[in-house]
Design a protein around this motif. Structure first.
Motif: not given
Ligand code: SF4
Ligand code: SF4
Lengths: 291, 409
Positions: A104-114, A129-131, A146-153, A164-166
């Motif tokens: 699931s989403c890794k909730h990066c400390n400095q998220p690419a998505c945000a 949490p990254v919301i 941008s998300c390196p883990y392909d998380i946002p759907k 949709q994402k955690c």
């Molecule tokens: S969506 Fe991707 S970039 Fe954003 S916090 Fe989750 S893992 Fe990190």
């Protein structure tokens, strides 16, 4: 009143949209690093029994459809999160037998998505949490790029599509409750606490039981550190982890560009005007001579 | 024939009447209705509009092949990223004319700016079709949620401001069409400011389009990913834009030849030769930067792979070759070869932008993205509508034809 003034100042700053860009980027990242320790989830794959309890709890908590009973983890099959599920369990056959992994989403400390999001719909909360915020999102899907883990759907079959994402059950975390998956896991594979404590706990488990664990906490440094930490009995590439992610935070990749923007905004017009003056004088002179 | 409401003081009633008759006259189509272009474009546009309606009713998935792995497809990779590169001619030409004071290029300023402006309106506008929640597009504009650390935020704002700058640059032509003398004077006074703003914005958003992809580090094939993408995008937008000017110019000069004076016809050849020279130089710089990126990225290992061959084909066939053609034709003053070179260059830009955004993006994914015919029809619709409006304006405003005598200074 106060808020209005802030907004007004913000709007003022917009005249130098770009000038703001560099500065604010800097300011927020500095603040977030020092302010407060983030919460984190520790997932221990040696304890996971693959029961999919987290998938059910997650669906219930977020009003998503129940998991498909036919679609269970199988070796060789990669199940992915999608617009209807925020977390999935997969199973990999490894040198130490079958291993279950939660994704699931890794909730990066400095998220690419945000950093990518131009409306701040994707947002790193101070708690960790990254919301994602429906009312701000314009559905551009740059977070997905941008998300390196392909998380946002993205819901491609809706006229008002959501991302949709955690969100680490942010509503529950705010109230001091555990994320639904952590609370619901019958095998004790998930723990929740301050990130610092979760790293210490993970370290301790590795030290106490070096034969059981591969000596690496995934997420301690990956993508600049994340708020979901993983333990595994085998090297992480054996259980489908993206091991090519860099250890630097992803937003760093665009920092150089964004930092150069303000200087271009100052230098370019001055330079252009200078050239313009120089060439028009030259032209006038030659015209004068011709006359 | 020109409206002269600002000259003669008319009574209000008369004024309204003449405005109406002016509008009726100007809105009527001019020229033949059943040309091959009309016969092809009208059905495509109708079909495109139907597809767009379906897209908004049923979601993007109903008409596109976009997936969770490939969230950006043809509409972003071609319409926006490639389209904007082609629109780069406007800032290059205004730079040459207003900043370097190369007056000989003055005759093509208006048509180039008009082209650039329409390209931004339509191709950047294509972004709206691709947004899941387009009604929230105001969020990053009205200021309740500024994602200032986002490259896309920067690009979006620059699109908007640049459209305004180009509209100001073009506005004297509109004033001349309407016969508004005073407005024309004020508007032309704003040209230099708009030009300077426009060039600055263009530098930043042309490179910004490349910077959009910087965070997709592992997703783009290493041959097309490097930290140089922004600079490569910027430099290539110069010759992309100029090739478009050459290509479009050679068509306009045939189609609208009745509007162009003999003097302009002759100077047009010189202009094209000059542009070929600029293309040669900038392509040389671009090729050098590409080699730098290649060496810097230590990408030798990819040569010989399928993607490596494709990369070589792009660099040799669509950068080196047209560069040599431009150089040769410039020396020999051969107009035909310049046109060929311009077309090859444009193909090269399309290939390059698609390589970064689509072909090289998730190149190793199990399921490859390719556009549906519906996505292609919508893209054509956008291009055709743009041409219609371009034609409408050319036939009415002094863009190719000389400005009315009162507008000379
Ligand atoms: S969506 Fe991707 S970039 Fe954003 S916090 Fe989750 S893992 Fe990190
Ligand atoms: S799709 Fe929504 S959340 Fe993602 S970057 Fe765009 S506006 Fe932000």
């Amino acid at each position: 009143m106060n808020l209005n003034r802030r907004n007004f100042l913000k709007a003022l700053g917009l005249t130098g949209v770009a000038v703001g860009a560099g500065k604010t980027l800097n300011a927020t990242s500095v603040k977030k690093d020092s302010d407060k320790e983030f919460y984190a989830i520790l997932y221990d794959s040696t304890r996971c029994a693959g029961c999919q309890g987290c998938e059910w709890e997650c669906a219930l908590q977020h009003g998503l459809p129940d998991p498909d009973l036919e679609d269970i983890p199988e070796v060789g099959k990669i199940r992915k999160t999608d617009e209807n599920r925020r977390t999935v369990i997969n199973v990999y056959s490894t040198s130490k037998g079958d291993v279950y992994v939660k994704n699931s989403c890794k909730h990066c400390n400095q998220p690419a998505c945000a950093a990518a999001c131009l409306t701040q719909a994707m947002h790193k909360t101070e708690e960790g949490p990254v919301i994602w915020r429906d009312r701000k999102c314009m559905g551009c899907r740059y977070c997905m790029v941008s998300c390196p883990y392909d998380i946002p759907k993205f819901d491609y079959h809706s006229s008002n599509p959501d991302i949709q994402k955690c969100d680490m059950c942010w509503d529950r975390v705010k109230e001091g409750k555990l994320p639904a998956c952590v609370e619901g896991c019958p095998a004790g594979a998930l723990s929740f606490g301050l990130r610092r404590d979760m790293i210490a706990e993970a370290r301790k488990r590795i030290n106490d039981n070096p034969e059981l664990y591969h000596d690496h906490i995934y997420g301690e440094h990956e993508a600049g550190g994340t708020s979901v930490l993983y333990l595994s009995p085998v090297p992480f590439e054996e259980i489908g982890f993206n091991t090519s992610v860099m250890n630097k935070p992803y937003p760093e990749l665009t920092k150089g560009f964004l930092y150069s923007v303000p200087s271009i905004f100052v230098l370019w017009p001055a330079m252009l005007l200078g050239i313009q003056k120089a060439t028009s004088r030259k032209n006038n002179q030659t015209e004068d001579e011709n006359e | 024939m020109k409206m002269s409401s600002s000259d003669i003081v008319l009574s209000k009633e008369n004024d309204r009447k003449s405005i109406r008759s002016f509008l009726v006259r100007e809105l009527k189509p001019k020229g033949k209705l059943f040309t091959p272009f009309n016969l092809i474009s009208v059905p495509v546009i109708i079909m495109g509009i139907i597809i767009i309606v379906i897209r908004f009713a049923k979601g993007l998935g109903a008409v596109t092949n976009l997936t969770q792995e490939t969230p950006w497809g043809l509409w972003i990779g071609f319409d926006v990223v490639t389209g904007v590169a082609f629109a780069g001619g406007a800032y290059v030409i205004t730079f040459m004319v207003y900043i370097l004071n190369l007056r000989q290029y003055h005759t093509i300023v208006r048509v180039t700016v008009l082209n650039g402006f329409l390209a931004y309106v339509f191709y950047a506008g294509a972004l709206l079709l691709d947004l899941g929640k387009p009604w929230n597009v105001i969020n990053p504009i009205i200021g309740n949620s500024f994602g200032v650390s986002s490259v896309l935020f920067l690009v979006a704002w620059h699109f908007l401001l640049y459209m305004i700058a180009e509209l100001i640059e073009f506005s004297p032509a509109i004033a001349e069409w309407l016969g508004a003398k005073r407005a024309r004077k004020i508007l032309s006074g704003m040209t230099l400011g708009a030009v300077i703003l426009g060039i600055t914005l263009s530098t930043l958003h042309q490179s910004g389009l490349g910077a959009l992809y910087l965070m997709a580090k592992e997703k783009i094939h290493p041959l097309w990913y490097s930290e140089f993408i922004p600079i490569l995008f910027f430099v290539s937008s110069i010759f992309a834009g100029l090739s478009m000017v050459i290509f479009e110019g050679s068509i306009s000069y045939k189609v609208f030849s009745d509007q162009i004076s003999a003097k302009d016809h002759k100077s047009h050849h010189n202009i094209i030769h000059g542009l070929a020279k600029v293309c040669t130089i900038t392509m040389f710089v671009y090729l050098f930067l590409q080699i730098l990126a290649f060496v810097h990225g230590k990408n030798y290992e990819y040569l010989g792979t399928r993607m490596g061959n494709w990369y070589l084909a792009e660099m040799l066939g669509f950068v080196l070759l047209p560069m040599i053609l431009f150089f040769y034709s410039y020396r020999k003053r051969n107009l035909l070869i310049i046109k060929v070179a311009a077309i090859v260059t444009m193909l090269g830009i399309i290939i390059n932008r698609l390589n970064v955004t689509i072909i090289g993006y998730n190149w190793d994914a199990a399921v490859q993205y390719y556009p549906t015919w519906k996505e292609i029809v919508v893209t054509l619709t956008i291009i055709f509508i743009e041409i219609w409006i371009f034609r409408w304006i050319i036939n009415r405003m002094p863009v190719l034809r000389e400005a009315p005598s009162w507008a000379k200074y």
